[in-house]
Design a protein around this motif. Structure first.
Motif, PDB file in Angstrom:
ATOM      1  N   ILE A   1      43.993  48.784  51.734  1.00  0.00           N
ATOM      2  CA  ILE A   1      44.518  50.423  51.526  1.00  0.00           C
ATOM      3  C   ILE A   1      44.667  50.941  52.869  1.00  0.00           C
ATOM      4  CG2 ILE A   1      44.515  52.566  50.521  1.00  0.00           C
ATOM      5  CD1 ILE A   1      42.692  51.029  48.465  1.00  0.00           C
ATOM      6  N   ILE A   2      45.609  51.103  53.571  1.00  0.00           N
ATOM      7  CA  ILE A   2      45.909  51.952  54.834  1.00  0.00           C
ATOM      8  C   ILE A   2      46.158  53.330  54.671  1.00  0.00           C
ATOM      9  CG2 ILE A   2      47.230  51.843  56.958  1.00  0.00           C
ATOM     10  CD1 ILE A   2      48.203  48.803  56.113  1.00  0.00           C
ATOM     11  N   GLY A   3      45.302  53.887  55.248  1.00  0.00           N
ATOM     12  CA  GLY A   3      45.292  55.451  55.067  1.00  0.00           C
ATOM     13  C   GLY A   3      44.294  55.845  53.995  1.00  0.00           C
ATOM     14  N   ARG A   4      44.627  57.140  53.738  1.00  0.00           N
ATOM     15  CA  ARG A   4      43.603  57.941  52.810  1.00  0.00           C
ATOM     16  C   ARG A   4      43.992  57.217  51.590  1.00  0.00           C
ATOM     17  NH1 ARG A   4      44.161  62.498  49.582  1.00  0.00           N
ATOM     18  NH2 ARG A   4      46.028  62.971  50.432  1.00  0.00           N
ATOM     19  N   THR A   5      42.951  56.914  50.722  1.00  0.00           N
ATOM     20  CA  THR A   5      42.895  56.624  49.295  1.00  0.00           C
ATOM     21  C   THR A   5      42.459  57.511  48.362  1.00  0.00           C
ATOM     22  OG1 THR A   5      42.523  54.807  47.864  1.00  0.00           O
ATOM     23  CG2 THR A   5      40.749  55.449  48.957  1.00  0.00           C
ATOM     24  N   THR A   6      42.784  57.540  47.160  1.00  0.00           N
ATOM     25  CA  THR A   6      42.078  58.252  46.065  1.00  0.00           C
ATOM     26  C   THR A   6      41.232  57.460  44.987  1.00  0.00           C
ATOM     27  OG1 THR A   6      43.982  57.947  44.797  1.00  0.00           O
ATOM     28  CG2 THR A   6      44.246  59.624  46.291  1.00  0.00           C
ATOM     29  N   GLN A   7      40.613  58.269  44.351  1.00  0.00           N
ATOM     30  CA  GLN A   7      39.615  57.950  43.322  1.00  0.00           C
ATOM     31  C   GLN A   7      40.617  57.002  42.395  1.00  0.00           C
ATOM     32  OE1 GLN A   7      37.657  60.844  40.973  1.00  0.00           O
ATOM     33  NE2 GLN A   7      36.739  59.377  39.650  1.00  0.00           N
ATOM     34  N   THR A   8      41.784  57.543  41.923  1.00  0.00           N
ATOM     35  CA  THR A   8      42.548  56.908  41.078  1.00  0.00           C
ATOM     36  C   THR A   8      43.169  55.488  41.584  1.00  0.00           C
ATOM     37  OG1 THR A   8      43.213  58.897  40.133  1.00  0.00           O
ATOM     38  CG2 THR A   8      44.750  56.592  39.629  1.00  0.00           C
ATOM     39  N   GLU A   9      43.650  55.565  42.744  1.00  0.00           N
ATOM     40  CA  GLU A   9      44.245  54.162  43.314  1.00  0.00           C
ATOM     41  C   GLU A   9      42.810  53.213  43.717  1.00  0.00           C
ATOM     42  OE1 GLU A   9      47.126  53.758  47.060  1.00  0.00           O
ATOM     43  OE2 GLU A   9      45.192  54.443  47.820  1.00  0.00           O
ATOM     44  N   LEU A  10      41.733  53.769  44.154  1.00  0.00           N
ATOM     45  CA  LEU A  10      40.836  52.690  44.491  1.00  0.00           C
ATOM     46  C   LEU A  10      40.225  52.054  43.272  1.00  0.00           C
ATOM     47  CD1 LEU A  10      39.001  51.398  46.539  1.00  0.00           C
ATOM     48  CD2 LEU A  10      37.451  53.398  46.613  1.00  0.00           C
ATOM     49  N   SER A  11      40.132  52.977  42.179  1.00  0.00           N
ATOM     50  CA  SER A  11      39.670  52.474  40.997  1.00  0.00           C
ATOM     51  C   SER A  11      40.651  51.318  40.358  1.00  0.00           C
ATOM     52  CB  SER A  11      39.543  53.440  39.803  1.00  0.00           C
ATOM     53  OG  SER A  11      38.442  54.395  40.568  1.00  0.00           O
ATOM     54  N   HIS A  12      41.954  51.577  40.511  1.00  0.00           N
ATOM     55  CA  HIS A  12      42.913  50.889  40.026  1.00  0.00           C
ATOM     56  C   HIS A  12      42.795  49.276  40.662  1.00  0.00           C
ATOM     57  CE1 HIS A  12      46.928  48.923  38.844  1.00  0.00           C
ATOM     58  NE2 HIS A  12      47.065  48.718  40.169  1.00  0.00           N
ATOM     59  N   TYR A  13      42.544  49.385  42.049  1.00  0.00           N
ATOM     60  CA  TYR A  13      42.524  47.883  42.595  1.00  0.00           C
ATOM     61  C   TYR A  13      41.087  47.345  42.300  1.00  0.00           C
ATOM     62  CZ  TYR A  13      47.178  48.719  44.280  1.00  0.00           C
ATOM     63  OH  TYR A  13      48.356  49.174  44.446  1.00  0.00           O
ATOM     64  N   LEU A  14      40.067  48.154  42.152  1.00  0.00           N
ATOM     65  CA  LEU A  14      38.749  47.614  41.894  1.00  0.00           C
ATOM     66  C   LEU A  14      38.704  47.106  40.369  1.00  0.00           C
ATOM     67  CD1 LEU A  14      36.244  50.159  43.340  1.00  0.00           C
ATOM     68  CD2 LEU A  14      36.716  47.592  43.918  1.00  0.00           C
ATOM     69  N   ASP A  15      39.547  47.307  39.515  1.00  0.00           N
ATOM     70  CA  ASP A  15      39.684  47.025  38.184  1.00  0.00           C
ATOM     71  C   ASP A  15      40.360  45.684  38.196  1.00  0.00           C
ATOM     72  OD1 ASP A  15      38.293  49.166  37.154  1.00  0.00           O
ATOM     73  OD2 ASP A  15      40.094  50.397  36.663  1.00  0.00           O
ATOM     74  N   LEU A  16      41.273  45.499  39.042  1.00  0.00           N
ATOM     75  CA  LEU A  16      42.252  44.257  39.217  1.00  0.00           C
ATOM     76  C   LEU A  16      41.056  43.247  39.763  1.00  0.00           C
ATOM     77  CD1 LEU A  16      45.676  45.729  40.596  1.00  0.00           C
ATOM     78  CD2 LEU A  16      45.243  44.814  38.323  1.00  0.00           C
ATOM     79  N   VAL A  17      40.529  43.585  40.547  1.00  0.00           N
ATOM     80  CA  VAL A  17      39.411  42.411  41.142  1.00  0.00           C
ATOM     81  C   VAL A  17      38.248  42.315  40.187  1.00  0.00           C
ATOM     82  CG1 VAL A  17      37.768  42.027  43.282  1.00  0.00           C
ATOM     83  CG2 VAL A  17      39.975  43.135  43.545  1.00  0.00           C
ATOM     84  N   LEU A  18      37.954  43.336  39.424  1.00  0.00           N
ATOM     85  CA  LEU A  18      36.902  43.038  38.598  1.00  0.00           C
ATOM     86  C   LEU A  18      37.558  42.102  37.513  1.00  0.00           C
ATOM     87  CD1 LEU A  18      34.983  46.388  38.375  1.00  0.00           C
ATOM     88  CD2 LEU A  18      33.969  44.128  38.825  1.00  0.00           C
ATOM     89  N   ALA A  19      38.697  42.262  36.960  1.00  0.00           N
ATOM     90  CA  ALA A  19      39.293  41.524  35.813  1.00  0.00           C
ATOM     91  C   ALA A  19      40.030  40.101  36.220  1.00  0.00           C
ATOM     92  CB  ALA A  19      40.606  42.170  35.496  1.00  0.00           C
ATOM     93  N   SER A  20      39.827  39.681  37.606  1.00  0.00           N
ATOM     94  CA  SER A  20      40.425  38.297  38.042  1.00  0.00           C
ATOM     95  C   SER A  20      39.559  37.589  37.974  1.00  0.00           C
ATOM     96  CB  SER A  20      40.879  38.750  39.607  1.00  0.00           C
ATOM     97  OG  SER A  20      41.081  37.249  40.163  1.00  0.00           O
ATOM     98  N   PRO A  21      39.848  36.282  37.261  1.00  0.00           N
ATOM     99  CA  PRO A  21      38.928  35.356  37.210  1.00  0.00           C
ATOM    100  C   PRO A  21      38.477  34.654  38.674  1.00  0.00           C
ATOM    101  CG  PRO A  21      41.146  34.758  36.334  1.00  0.00           C
ATOM    102  CD  PRO A  21      41.273  35.929  36.710  1.00  0.00           C
ATOM    103  N   THR A  22      39.379  34.603  39.387  1.00  0.00           N
ATOM    104  CA  THR A  22      38.977  34.185  40.746  1.00  0.00           C
ATOM    105  C   THR A  22      38.181  35.103  41.578  1.00  0.00           C
ATOM    106  OG1 THR A  22      40.906  35.078  41.791  1.00  0.00           O
ATOM    107  CG2 THR A  22      41.177  32.726  40.891  1.00  0.00           C
ATOM    108  N   SER A  23      38.022  36.185  41.087  1.00  0.00           N
ATOM    109  CA  SER A  23      37.038  37.408  41.754  1.00  0.00           C
ATOM    110  C   SER A  23      35.498  36.718  41.906  1.00  0.00           C
ATOM    111  CB  SER A  23      37.207  38.624  41.239  1.00  0.00           C
ATOM    112  OG  SER A  23      36.113  38.769  40.040  1.00  0.00           O
ATOM    113  N   GLY A  24      35.173  36.051  41.058  1.00  0.00           N
ATOM    114  CA  GLY A  24      33.809  35.519  41.117  1.00  0.00           C
ATOM    115  C   GLY A  24      32.608  36.550  40.755  1.00  0.00           C
ATOM    116  N   SER A  25      33.159  37.783  40.192  1.00  0.00           N
ATOM    117  CA  SER A  25      32.447  38.643  39.692  1.00  0.00           C
ATOM    118  C   SER A  25      31.276  38.249  38.985  1.00  0.00           C
ATOM    119  CB  SER A  25      33.135  39.958  39.247  1.00  0.00           C
ATOM    120  OG  SER A  25      33.782  39.555  38.208  1.00  0.00           O
ATOM    121  N   PRO A  26      30.139  38.952  39.004  1.00  0.00           N
ATOM    122  CA  PRO A  26      29.089  38.453  38.056  1.00  0.00           C
ATOM    123  C   PRO A  26      29.362  39.000  36.538  1.00  0.00           C
ATOM    124  CG  PRO A  26      28.132  40.212  39.654  1.00  0.00           C
ATOM    125  CD  PRO A  26      29.798  39.663  39.896  1.00  0.00           C
TER     126      PRO A  26
END
Length: 174
Positions: A149-174
């Motif tokens: 994310i280039i530039g200032r981010t927001t709570q909504t935007e950052l949460s959205h992209y974190l949710d995508l990573v958390l939901a990804s089977p390739t993220s390797g998240s616990p």
């Protein structure tokens, strides 16, 4: 060749971030391994390293106290860091070419719950090939950079992209 052209465009657009006082934000999807980033802790203590975060999703934020958009996004970063701590998401700041006393004051003012490493020369952040401050990298648990994310981010935007990573089977998240 296409990748170089895209990166050049992103870099050119990113130059308008903190240095121009803009609220410009652009999100880039990545699929690159995170290089080992390390340096002294801004608040003292031991050296910090991204290697410590392997196996966890990491939000890596490049910031400085002299950067207006960095200050503007700080409350949202704190909210997301607190909200996602129970989901296995860690945060690490890179304090870029800054006065350390002013940076520590900003951390105290916003009650930042995560550490930052000192990057007085700018060489540490340069390993990320980042375009400007603020920049926020989202890294999956396998150590792969997924979003920038280039530039200032927001709570909504950052949460959205974190949710995508958390939901990804390739993220390797616990």
């Amino acid at each position: 060749m296409r990748r170089i052209a895209v990166l050049a465009c992103v870099l050119a657009l990113g130059l308008v971030a903190c240095t121009k006082g803009s609220d410009f934000v652009h999100v880039v999807s990545l699929n690159e391994p995170l290089p080992t980033i390390s340096g002294p802790s801004l608040t003292g203590g031991s050296k910090l390293s991204t290697d410590t975060y392997r196996g966890k999703i990491l939000v890596l934020n490049v910031w400085a106290s002299w950067c207006g958009p960095c200050k503007q996004e700080q409350p949202d970063l704190v909210k997301v860091a607190n909200a996602y701590a129970t989901k296995g998401v860690e945060f690490l700041g890179i304090n870029y070419q800054d006065d350390q006393a002013q940076a520590r004051s900003l951390i105290k003012t916003f009650d930042v719950p995560y550490p930052s490493l000192v990057d007085a020369s700018g060489k540490t952040a340069a390993q990320l090939k980042y375009p400007s401050a603020p920049d926020t990298f989202i890294v999956d648990a396998s150590g792969t950079q997924r979003y920038l994310i280039i530039g200032r981010t927001t709570q909504t935007e950052l949460s959205h992209y974190l949710d995508l990573v958390l939901a990804s089977p390739t993220s390797g998240s616990p």
